[in-house]
Design an enzyme around this catalytic site. Structure first.
Site, PDB file in Angstrom:
ATOM      1  CE1 TYR A   1       6.350  -4.908   4.341  1.00 40.46           C
ATOM      2  CE2 TYR A   1       5.903  -4.558   2.008  1.00 40.46           C
ATOM      3  CZ  TYR A   1       5.715  -4.207   3.335  1.00 40.46           C
ATOM      4  OH  TYR A   1       4.869  -3.163   3.648  1.00 40.46           O
TER       5      TYR A   1
ATOM      6  CE  LYS B   1       2.922  -5.643   5.044  1.00 43.02           C
ATOM      7  NZ  LYS B   1       2.152  -5.190   6.225  1.00 43.02           N
TER       8      LYS B   1
END
Length: 242
Positions: free
Chosen positions: A152, A156
């Site tokens: 993640y 991002k």
């Protein structure tokens, strides 16, 4: 050519995406609401006052054909596309040493490749119009890392790089690109935490509370409307990363 501004929001059937879509509808935009499944009757009822102002498009941002089809739908329906909000995202949290390659790639595909697919096709439309705004929903995890979120955080962080490059290239045709990096935001996921766990997290935040999805939507709206901000990442985290 539609008199209204036209926005496409990915992953907009719940949480932050729904808050952004709702805010833009309230602001008078025509909105393409992307979701993985058709909107529920309950959600349609919630958006009933805007029934003539939005179109629901089911599609997977990871699929290049779906991504192009969504952009085409905006142009075919409203004659233009002024705003793209890349919000669609997933998590598959696990400590790095236990994280499978499959789960690492799955999160990067949705969160980063999906945003690339949407941005590529949107920019082609915006370049012809010589105008447009792109807002990517990143995360403080992409700026500072987070335990159990190697996939993640990487996705991002990559979204920040994509944003800055899109801003540089887009500026040649008056297209702006920015990112929002939310911190702990109250969503269906955080509501599943025990009260004790929520308090533990909130106590680490200088403002002593979780953010609201509407506060992210406010930031997105600000970035859409301000014509002299591009290539920036706005952190909305209650001071957590001070």
């Amino acid at each position: 050519m539609s008199e209204k501004q036209v926005a496409l929001v990915t992953g907009a059937a719940k949480g932050i995406g729904l808050a952004i879509a709702s805010r833009l509808l309230h602001d008078g935009f025509s909105v393409i609401i992307n979701s993985h499944h058709p909107l529920s009757d309950e959600l349609k009822q919630q958006l009933a006052e805007f029934s003539d102002q939005y179109v629901n498009v089911v599609g997977d941002v990871v699929d290049e054909d779906d991504a192009k089809s969504m952009i085409d739908t905006a142009v075919e329906t409203y004659g233009q596309l002024d705003v793209l909000v890349n919000n669609a995202g997933i998590t598959k949290d696990k400590l790095l040493s236990r994280l499978s390659l499959e789960d690492f790639k799955a999160v990067l595909d949705t969160n980063l490749v999906g945003a690339f697919n949407m941005t590529k096709f949107a920019m082609k439309v915006m370049q012809k119009a010589r105008s447009g705004a792109i807002v990517n929903i990143s995360s403080i995890s992409g700026l500072h890392g987070n335990l159990g979120q190697a996939n993640y955080s990487a996705s991002k962080a990559g979204l920040v790089g994509l944003t800055k490059t899109a801003a540089r290239e887009g500026a040649l045709r008056n297209i702006r690109a920015n990112a929002v990096a939310p911190g702990m935001i109250r969503t269906a996921m955080t509501e599943k935490m025990s009260d004790r766990r929520q308090k533990e997290f909130a106590d680490q935040i200088p403002l002593k509370r979780f953010g609201e999805a509407d506060e992210i939507a406010d930031t997105v709206a600000f970035l859409i409307h301000n014509q002299y901000i591009t290539g920036q990442v706005v952190t909305v985290d209650g001071g957590l990363t001070i």
